[in-house]
Design an enzyme around this catalytic site. Structure first.
Site, PDB file in Angstrom:
ATOM      1  N   ASP A   1     144.285 133.756  80.446  1.00 16.58           N
ATOM      2  CA  ASP A   1     143.702 134.245  79.200  1.00 16.58           C
ATOM      3  C   ASP A   1     143.016 135.570  79.475  1.00 16.58           C
ATOM      4  OD1 ASP A   1     143.347 132.942  76.378  1.00 16.58           O
ATOM      5  OD2 ASP A   1     141.562 134.140  76.762  1.00 16.58           O
TER       6      ASP A   1
ATOM      7  N   ARG B   1     151.648 126.149  72.586  1.00 17.11           N
ATOM      8  CA  ARG B   1     151.676 124.859  71.887  1.00 17.11           C
ATOM      9  C   ARG B   1     152.937 124.583  71.082  1.00 17.11           C
ATOM     10  NH1 ARG B   1     145.820 125.846  69.443  1.00 17.11           N
ATOM     11  NH2 ARG B   1     146.662 127.921  69.723  1.00 17.11           N
TER      12      ARG B   1
ATOM     13  N   ARG C   1     152.906 135.076  74.229  1.00 16.64           N
ATOM     14  CA  ARG C   1     152.615 133.645  74.061  1.00 16.64           C
ATOM     15  C   ARG C   1     153.878 132.787  74.170  1.00 16.64           C
ATOM     16  NH1 ARG C   1     147.721 132.636  70.833  1.00 16.64           N
ATOM     17  NH2 ARG C   1     146.201 133.909  71.901  1.00 16.64           N
TER      18      ARG C   1
ATOM     19  N   ARG D   1     149.220 119.987  78.815  1.00 15.49           N
ATOM     20  CA  ARG D   1     147.854 120.207  78.353  1.00 15.49           C
ATOM     21  C   ARG D   1     147.123 118.880  78.183  1.00 15.49           C
ATOM     22  NH1 ARG D   1     145.128 120.853  73.490  1.00 15.49           N
ATOM     23  NH2 ARG D   1     143.915 122.771  73.208  1.00 15.49           N
TER      24      ARG D   1
HETATM   25  O1  CP3 Z   1     151.816 135.080  76.539  1.00 12.16           O
HETATM   26  C1  CP3 Z   1     151.699 134.089  77.273  1.00 12.16           C
HETATM   27  O2  CP3 Z   1     152.493 133.115  77.231  1.00 12.16           O
HETATM   28  C2  CP3 Z   1     150.634 134.096  78.358  1.00 12.16           C
HETATM   29  C3  CP3 Z   1     149.419 133.439  78.076  1.00 12.16           C
HETATM   30  C4  CP3 Z   1     148.323 134.036  77.226  1.00 12.16           C
HETATM   31  C5  CP3 Z   1     147.361 133.213  76.605  1.00 12.16           C
HETATM   32  N1  CP3 Z   1     146.388 134.011  76.076  1.00 12.16           N
HETATM   33  C6  CP3 Z   1     147.396 131.752  76.613  1.00 12.16           C
HETATM   34  C7  CP3 Z   1     146.627 131.035  75.606  1.00 12.16           C
HETATM   35  C8  CP3 Z   1     147.958 135.357  76.975  1.00 12.16           C
HETATM   36  C9  CP3 Z   1     148.674 136.629  77.347  1.00 12.16           C
HETATM   37  C10 CP3 Z   1     146.722 135.321  76.255  1.00 12.16           C
HETATM   38  C11 CP3 Z   1     145.950 136.518  75.873  1.00 12.16           C
HETATM   39  C12 CP3 Z   1     144.899 136.414  74.849  1.00 12.16           C
HETATM   40  N2  CP3 Z   1     143.920 135.469  74.733  1.00 12.16           N
HETATM   41  C13 CP3 Z   1     144.671 137.386  73.868  1.00 12.16           C
HETATM   42  C14 CP3 Z   1     145.452 138.657  73.702  1.00 12.16           C
HETATM   43  C15 CP3 Z   1     146.785 138.404  73.158  1.00 12.16           C
HETATM   44  C16 CP3 Z   1     146.817 138.184  71.686  1.00 12.16           C
HETATM   45  O3  CP3 Z   1     147.228 137.106  71.282  1.00 12.16           O
HETATM   46  O4  CP3 Z   1     146.453 139.130  70.996  1.00 12.16           O
HETATM   47  C17 CP3 Z   1     143.557 136.972  73.112  1.00 12.16           C
HETATM   48  C18 CP3 Z   1     142.960 137.689  71.911  1.00 12.16           C
HETATM   49  C19 CP3 Z   1     143.078 135.771  73.691  1.00 12.16           C
HETATM   50  C20 CP3 Z   1     141.878 134.961  73.289  1.00 12.16           C
HETATM   51  C21 CP3 Z   1     142.320 133.608  72.911  1.00 12.16           C
HETATM   52  N3  CP3 Z   1     142.615 132.617  73.823  1.00 12.16           N
HETATM   53  C22 CP3 Z   1     142.648 133.113  71.621  1.00 12.16           C
HETATM   54  C23 CP3 Z   1     142.479 133.880  70.340  1.00 12.16           C
HETATM   55  C24 CP3 Z   1     143.131 131.804  71.784  1.00 12.16           C
HETATM   56  C25 CP3 Z   1     143.710 130.887  70.748  1.00 12.16           C
HETATM   57  C26 CP3 Z   1     142.758 129.896  70.201  1.00 12.16           C
HETATM   58  C27 CP3 Z   1     143.485 128.885  69.334  1.00 12.16           C
HETATM   59  O5  CP3 Z   1     143.020 127.746  69.330  1.00 12.16           O
HETATM   60  O6  CP3 Z   1     144.491 129.217  68.694  1.00 12.16           O
HETATM   61  C28 CP3 Z   1     143.106 131.514  73.161  1.00 12.16           C
HETATM   62  C29 CP3 Z   1     143.551 130.276  73.799  1.00 12.16           C
HETATM   63  C30 CP3 Z   1     144.936 130.331  74.346  1.00 12.16           C
HETATM   64  N4  CP3 Z   1     145.323 131.268  75.254  1.00 12.16           N
HETATM   65  C31 CP3 Z   1     146.019 129.441  74.087  1.00 12.16           C
HETATM   66  C32 CP3 Z   1     147.083 129.884  74.889  1.00 12.16           C
HETATM   67  C33 CP3 Z   1     148.428 129.251  75.026  1.00 12.16           C
HETATM   68  C34 CP3 Z   1     145.997 128.228  73.178  1.00 12.16           C
HETATM   69  C35 CP3 Z   1     145.149 127.215  73.878  1.00 12.16           C
HETATM   70  C36 CP3 Z   1     145.529 125.788  73.643  1.00 12.16           C
HETATM   71  O7  CP3 Z   1     146.468 125.306  74.284  1.00 12.16           O
HETATM   72  O8  CP3 Z   1     144.815 125.171  72.843  1.00 12.16           O
END
Ligand code: CP3
Length: 354
Positions: free
Chosen positions: A79, A33, A29, A42
């Site tokens: 994602d 944010r 990540r 965003r």
């Molecule tokens: O690492 C990186 O910088 C690459 C981008 C990346 C994202 N998601 C961007 C993202 C990666 C590798 C993921 C994988 C992901 N997504 C996982 C596995 C990794 C982990 O954290 O265990 C999982 C379980 C997800 C599912 C998911 N997508 C979740 C739980 C969330 C967060 C929801 C929240 O509001 O906190 C997302 C959304 C997401 N994916 C965000 C980002 C930067 C936040 C979205 C936003 O900007 O609001």
């Protein structure tokens, strides 16, 4: 092959357990944010999904942390839930509640209808993002592509979103294990095709996130997660592109995971790297594993913990830092201070310099 063109190939060298001038570091990540420039993009895009589905914007946010910090890799901005979205479950986000699916799958009949999506049509936006990012990186650092694990994807597909207790998928595991195996099997086919397509589009390292493997009992982990991770490691045709299997809570299974054929394992902070290194006997590379909450400490405290983590790996690896990729044990959070991230990244390079 691809690394011959790279200006910084520390990550690829470390994943092959070759000597490096200092330990490579990237952060799960790393685009997100906690960066004001991410929040600005965003805002412009309107939503996370609009950003992830637009290759130019996905490229822009992928590069943001690299412009700020001395990171040794870029990770595709996307994602893990793109696969179920393309299978027809329809991903959406509710602010403050995380990801959700409009059409979760709950029974054998719904699971039987699932098929592997076509990578260059239904998931074309992901492959276009990979191609765009590779072009813009211009050989500066390698690009990491990724996927969720079959089990972790199944968790979201059955629960319909995030979960505290995984009640629906665990009930399915107990009441209709055959249906769950069918779901895991189609997910595995999709993950293999997805990673292969990202590699073909230009990804130079591939990581699988088994975020929820650790919520399973050992017997259930060995039935519902491990065999599918192993199938990916064995069946993914990847040439010299290294595969990293990251798992939260995978410490009890390091020997079994190391035997899967993967090039590297990503571990969380609940295991000492010295122990992880001893238990995997130099057969694979290790990635990790500082507690992300370390970033809430002061820069001095962060530097102390970085040194500890580097030394712990070397201690278990016969005094050598070879085969270590520095990372957090899980992802960065939105309330973390970018200056603390900088302190961590710089400390990794400084303390590990040969
Ligand atoms: O690492 C990186 O910088 C690459 C981008 C990346 C994202 N998601 C961007 C993202 C990666 C590798 C993921 C994988 C992901 N997504 C996982 C596995 C990794 C982990 O954290 O265990 C999982 C379980 C997800 C599912 C998911 N997508 C979740 C739980 C969330 C967060 C929801 C929240 O509001 O906190 C997302 C959304 C997401 N994916 C965000 C980002 C930067 C936040 C979205 C936003 O900007 O609001």
């Amino acid at each position: 092959m691809t690394n011959l063109l790279l200006k910084n190939d520390r990550l690829l060298r470390a994943l092959r357990r070759e000597p490096v001038d200092c330990t490579p570091v990237w952060l799960m990540r790393q685009a997100g944010r906690y960066l004001p420039e991410y929040r600005a993009t965003r805002q412009r895009a309107g939503s996370f999904l609009a950003m992830a589905k637009n290759p130019e914007l996905a490229c822009e946010v992928t590069l943001q942390p690299l412009a700020r910090f001395d990171l040794d890799a870029a990770i595709l901005f996307s994602d893990i839930l793109t696969i179920p979205d393309a299978m027809g479950l329809e991903l959406y986000f509710v602010d403050g509640e995380g990801p959700k699916f409009r059409h979760p799958v709950r029974n054998a009949a719904e699971i039987a209808k699932l098929a592997v999506p076509d990578m260059e049509t239904e998931l074309r936006y992901v492959m276009d993002a990979v191609r765009t990012i590779r072009r813009e990186l211009d050989g500066s650092v390698p690009l990491i592509g990724f996927s969720g694990s079959p089990w972790t994807l199944a968790c979201y597909m059955v629960e319909g979103g995030g979960s505290d207790n995984f009640s629906k998928i665990k009930a399915l595991a107990l009441n209709d294990p055959k249906a769950l195996h069918q779901l895991l099997s189609v997910n595995t086919d999709a993950v293999i095709a997805y990673l292969a397509a990202q590699r073909a589009a230009g990804a130079q390292v591939l990581q699988v996130f088994d975020t929820w493997g650790g919520v399973l009992s050992p017997a259930m982990y060995r039935e519902f997660s491990l065999p599918y991770l192993t199938r990916i490691a064995k069946e993914l045709d990847r040439g010299d592109t290294p595969l990293i299997l990251f798992g939260k809570g995978n410490a009890p299974y390091l020997e079994e995971l190391a035997a899967s054929g993967t090039e590297a394992l990503g571990v969380d902070w609940t295991v000492e790297l010295s122990e992880a290194s001893r238990r995997t006997q130099g057969k694979i590379a290790l990635q990790g594993n500082i507690d992300p909450a370390t970033l809430y400490g002061s820069p001095d405290a962060i530097r102390t913990q970085v040194r500890r983590t580097l030394d712990s790996y070397a201690e278990g690896n016969g005094g050598s830092r070879e085969g270590h990729v520095f990372n957090l044990g899980h992802g960065l959070s939105p309330d973390m201070d970018p200056e603390h991230v900088r302190a961590l990244v710089d400390a990794v390079h400084e303390y590990s310099k040969r």
